[in-house]
Design a protein around this motif. Structure first.
Motif, PDB file in Angstrom:
ATOM      1  N   ASP A  97      17.797   2.234  -8.836  1.00  0.00           N
ATOM      2  CA  ASP A  97      16.499   2.369  -7.496  1.00  0.00           C
ATOM      3  C   ASP A  97      15.696   1.386  -7.314  1.00  0.00           C
ATOM      4  OD1 ASP A  97      18.714   4.965  -7.276  1.00  0.00           O
ATOM      5  OD2 ASP A  97      16.785   6.361  -7.255  1.00  0.00           O
ATOM      6  N   LEU A  98      16.098   0.760  -6.163  1.00  0.00           N
ATOM      7  CA  LEU A  98      15.387  -0.571  -5.107  1.00  0.00           C
ATOM      8  C   LEU A  98      15.288  -0.005  -4.094  1.00  0.00           C
ATOM      9  CD1 LEU A  98      17.874  -3.339  -6.636  1.00  0.00           C
ATOM     10  CD2 LEU A  98      16.261  -2.489  -7.018  1.00  0.00           C
ATOM     11  N   TYR A  99      13.387   0.414  -4.218  1.00  0.00           N
ATOM     12  CA  TYR A  99      12.819   1.013  -2.489  1.00  0.00           C
ATOM     13  C   TYR A  99      12.046  -0.196  -1.959  1.00  0.00           C
ATOM     14  CZ  TYR A  99      10.278   2.919  -6.311  1.00  0.00           C
ATOM     15  OH  TYR A  99       9.475   3.331  -7.044  1.00  0.00           O
ATOM     16  N   GLY A 100      11.363  -0.048  -0.739  1.00  0.00           N
ATOM     17  CA  GLY A 100      10.489  -0.681  -0.223  1.00  0.00           C
ATOM     18  C   GLY A 100      10.221   0.245   0.394  1.00  0.00           C
ATOM     19  N   GLY A 101       8.599   0.004   1.767  1.00  0.00           N
ATOM     20  CA  GLY A 101       8.043   0.063   2.639  1.00  0.00           C
ATOM     21  C   GLY A 101       7.143  -0.043   2.776  1.00  0.00           C
ATOM     22  N   PHE A 102       6.187   1.079   3.688  1.00  0.00           N
ATOM     23  CA  PHE A 102       4.721   0.942   4.676  1.00  0.00           C
ATOM     24  C   PHE A 102       4.437   2.325   4.588  1.00  0.00           C
ATOM     25  CE2 PHE A 102       1.982  -0.148   7.251  1.00  0.00           C
ATOM     26  CZ  PHE A 102       1.327  -0.503   7.497  1.00  0.00           C
ATOM     27  N   LYS A 103       3.259   2.773   4.147  1.00  0.00           N
ATOM     28  CA  LYS A 103       2.507   3.997   3.884  1.00  0.00           C
ATOM     29  C   LYS A 103       1.372   3.917   5.398  1.00  0.00           C
ATOM     30  CE  LYS A 103       4.115   6.139   0.151  1.00  0.00           C
ATOM     31  NZ  LYS A 103       3.369   6.657  -1.416  1.00  0.00           N
ATOM     32  N   GLY A 104       0.885   4.651   5.979  1.00  0.00           N
ATOM     33  CA  GLY A 104      -0.099   4.111   6.619  1.00  0.00           C
ATOM     34  C   GLY A 104      -0.894   5.222   7.203  1.00  0.00           C
ATOM     35  N   GLU A 105      -2.113   5.490   7.792  1.00  0.00           N
ATOM     36  CA  GLU A 105      -2.785   6.922   8.691  1.00  0.00           C
ATOM     37  C   GLU A 105      -2.590   6.261  10.116  1.00  0.00           C
ATOM     38  OE1 GLU A 105      -6.960   9.053   7.099  1.00  0.00           O
ATOM     39  OE2 GLU A 105      -7.075   7.060   8.645  1.00  0.00           O
ATOM     40  N   ILE A 106      -2.199   7.796  10.293  1.00  0.00           N
ATOM     41  CA  ILE A 106      -2.457   8.373  11.760  1.00  0.00           C
ATOM     42  C   ILE A 106      -3.073   8.608  12.349  1.00  0.00           C
ATOM     43  CG2 ILE A 106      -0.496   9.449  13.668  1.00  0.00           C
ATOM     44  CD1 ILE A 106       1.576   9.143  11.730  1.00  0.00           C
ATOM     45  N   ALA A 107      -3.591   9.560  11.601  1.00  0.00           N
ATOM     46  CA  ALA A 107      -5.201  10.215  12.083  1.00  0.00           C
ATOM     47  C   ALA A 107      -5.879  10.581  11.140  1.00  0.00           C
ATOM     48  CB  ALA A 107      -5.248  11.100  13.085  1.00  0.00           C
ATOM     49  N   LYS A 108      -6.877  11.020  11.056  1.00  0.00           N
ATOM     50  CA  LYS A 108      -7.059  12.028   9.692  1.00  0.00           C
ATOM     51  C   LYS A 108      -6.387  12.934   9.697  1.00  0.00           C
ATOM     52  CE  LYS A 108     -11.258  14.149   8.529  1.00  0.00           C
ATOM     53  NZ  LYS A 108     -10.829  15.214   7.353  1.00  0.00           N
ATOM     54  N   ASP A 109      -6.625  13.206   7.904  1.00  0.00           N
ATOM     55  CA  ASP A 109      -4.926  13.967   7.645  1.00  0.00           C
ATOM     56  C   ASP A 109      -3.786  14.052   7.576  1.00  0.00           C
ATOM     57  OD1 ASP A 109      -7.350  14.737   5.595  1.00  0.00           O
ATOM     58  OD2 ASP A 109      -7.972  16.390   7.909  1.00  0.00           O
ATOM     59  N   GLU A 137      20.015   4.572   2.139  1.00  0.00           N
ATOM     60  CA  GLU A 137      18.966   5.139   2.215  1.00  0.00           C
ATOM     61  C   GLU A 137      18.000   4.949   3.590  1.00  0.00           C
ATOM     62  OE1 GLU A 137      19.740   9.885   1.242  1.00  0.00           O
ATOM     63  OE2 GLU A 137      18.348   9.685   0.524  1.00  0.00           O
ATOM     64  N   VAL A 138      17.956   5.080   4.808  1.00  0.00           N
ATOM     65  CA  VAL A 138      16.665   4.734   5.474  1.00  0.00           C
ATOM     66  C   VAL A 138      15.865   6.248   4.756  1.00  0.00           C
ATOM     67  CG1 VAL A 138      17.326   2.707   6.366  1.00  0.00           C
ATOM     68  CG2 VAL A 138      17.628   5.528   7.626  1.00  0.00           C
ATOM     69  N   TYR A 139      14.754   6.045   4.849  1.00  0.00           N
ATOM     70  CA  TYR A 139      13.778   7.777   5.294  1.00  0.00           C
ATOM     71  C   TYR A 139      12.427   7.483   5.767  1.00  0.00           C
ATOM     72  CZ  TYR A 139      11.511   5.516   1.024  1.00  0.00           C
ATOM     73  OH  TYR A 139      10.582   4.031   0.782  1.00  0.00           O
ATOM     74  N   GLY A 140      12.170   8.535   6.171  1.00  0.00           N
ATOM     75  CA  GLY A 140      10.848   8.462   7.687  1.00  0.00           C
ATOM     76  C   GLY A 140      10.081  10.040   6.603  1.00  0.00           C
ATOM     77  N   ALA A 141       8.698   9.721   6.575  1.00  0.00           N
ATOM     78  CA  ALA A 141       8.006  11.457   6.106  1.00  0.00           C
ATOM     79  C   ALA A 141       6.301  10.618   7.077  1.00  0.00           C
ATOM     80  CB  ALA A 141       7.791  11.387   5.124  1.00  0.00           C
ATOM     81  N   LEU A 142       6.127  11.689   6.873  1.00  0.00           N
ATOM     82  CA  LEU A 142       5.256  12.837   7.896  1.00  0.00           C
ATOM     83  C   LEU A 142       4.517  13.910   6.685  1.00  0.00           C
ATOM     84  CD1 LEU A 142       5.621  12.725  11.947  1.00  0.00           C
ATOM     85  CD2 LEU A 142       4.495  11.259  10.177  1.00  0.00           C
ATOM     86  N   THR A 143       2.843  13.242   6.599  1.00  0.00           N
ATOM     87  CA  THR A 143       2.299  14.492   5.752  1.00  0.00           C
ATOM     88  C   THR A 143       0.811  14.852   6.257  1.00  0.00           C
ATOM     89  OG1 THR A 143       2.941  13.708   3.473  1.00  0.00           O
ATOM     90  CG2 THR A 143       0.981  14.598   3.586  1.00  0.00           C
ATOM     91  N   PHE A 144       0.830  15.622   6.501  1.00  0.00           N
ATOM     92  CA  PHE A 144      -0.233  16.305   7.255  1.00  0.00           C
ATOM     93  C   PHE A 144      -0.585  17.826   6.041  1.00  0.00           C
ATOM     94  CE2 PHE A 144      -2.802  19.900   9.756  1.00  0.00           C
ATOM     95  CZ  PHE A 144      -3.202  18.783  10.641  1.00  0.00           C
ATOM     96  N   GLY A 145      -2.477  17.016   5.691  1.00  0.00           N
ATOM     97  CA  GLY A 145      -2.941  17.714   4.632  1.00  0.00           C
ATOM     98  C   GLY A 145      -1.525  18.301   3.475  1.00  0.00           C
ATOM     99  N   ILE A 146      -1.669  19.114   3.096  1.00  0.00           N
ATOM    100  CA  ILE A 146      -0.393  19.899   1.692  1.00  0.00           C
ATOM    101  C   ILE A 146       0.579  19.785   2.287  1.00  0.00           C
ATOM    102  CG2 ILE A 146      -3.041  20.171   0.436  1.00  0.00           C
ATOM    103  CD1 ILE A 146      -1.031  23.283   1.410  1.00  0.00           C
TER     104      ILE A 146
END
Length: 255
Positions: A97-109, A137-146
């Protein structure tokens, strides 16, 4: 005069000592980037709760590079069996598997993660039976708290299924910190594969994973999982349904 000179000298030394102490106490600057490696073994390699090694153990290796901007790339590999056992191809025993992307913060938590991943099966001959197993595949994820919600969609045929571009997987998971290095992760996902007779490739999977972080780069896990994958699609010849109930264990070392 001598007394005054000694006083000035003492003051200069004191100031110099204070500056040196301040420099020593200053927190270390955040590194521009990090590079890590990992190696692990699992009793039964499951991808979205579907067996990839025909219920046999797997050896897995990976490397990850992350920049402080949020950009990252990585590579990961494992032995597999499904291309030979279930597709009936003569070659295809490795996944890379080869992958790359970008992570960031939108707001607190609240954070996001977007990227692309390609599952490569070097030398696979699945195209002699169905279509080539290589998948992107392309992917997108959102994390809020846990809690994390993630959506992945294939931009190619999906793992050796003809006319399956657009296959997608929607998942929801939570990471519950139990203390003392233990994390409990309940997970549910829905895999959809278009243009398969009777939607036979579609299924829902559920899993519960307990992970122990020993704090030295070593982690251990045990996972229970089940699916409603249909025999008509996920069972072939003398091999059992790839999505059958499973209890797997694994260890991984990151350095």
């Amino acid at each position: 005069m001598p007394t005054k000179s000694k006083t000035l000298l003492a003051l200069a030394c004191a100031l110099a000592g204070t500056a040196a102490l301040a420099q020593t106490a200053a927190p270390a600057a955040e590194p521009q980037s990090t590079l890590s490696f990992n190696v692990g073994v699992v009793s039964d390699y499951r991808f979205r709760s579907v067996a990839q090694t025909s219920f046999k153990p797997a050896l897995q290796l990976g490397a990850d590079y992350a920049h402080k901007s949020g950009a990252y790339v990585g590579i990961w590999g494992s032995n597999i069996n499904w291309i030979k056992d279930y597709v009936g191809a003569t070659d295809g025993s490795t996944e890379v598997d080869l992958y790359g992307g970008f992570k960031g913060e939108i707001a607190k938590d609240l954070t996001f993660d977007v990227g692309v991943i390609t599952y490569q099966y070097p030398g696979n001959t699945a195209d002699k039976v169905l279509v080539n197993a290589n998948t992107t595949e392309v992917y997108g994820a959102l994390t809020f708290g846990i809690v994390t919600a993630k959506y992945s969609q294939a931009t190619s045929n999906f793992i050796a299924n003809p006319d399956s571009k657009g296959a997608n997987y929607l998942e929801l998971a939570a990471a519950l910190d139990l203390g003392n290095g233990f994390t409990l992760t309940p997970h549910v996902g829905r895999q959809s594969i278009p243009n398969q007779a009777g939607n036979a490739g579609d299924y829902t999977d559920w899993s519960l994973t307990l992970t122990k972080d020993f704090g030295t780069g070593l982690t251990a896990s045990i996972a229970a999982m089940t699916t409603d994958a249909k025999d008509a699609f996920y069972k072939v010849g003398g091999f059992d349904n790839l999505g059958k109930n499973a209890l797997t264990v694994g260890v991984k070392y990151t350095f």
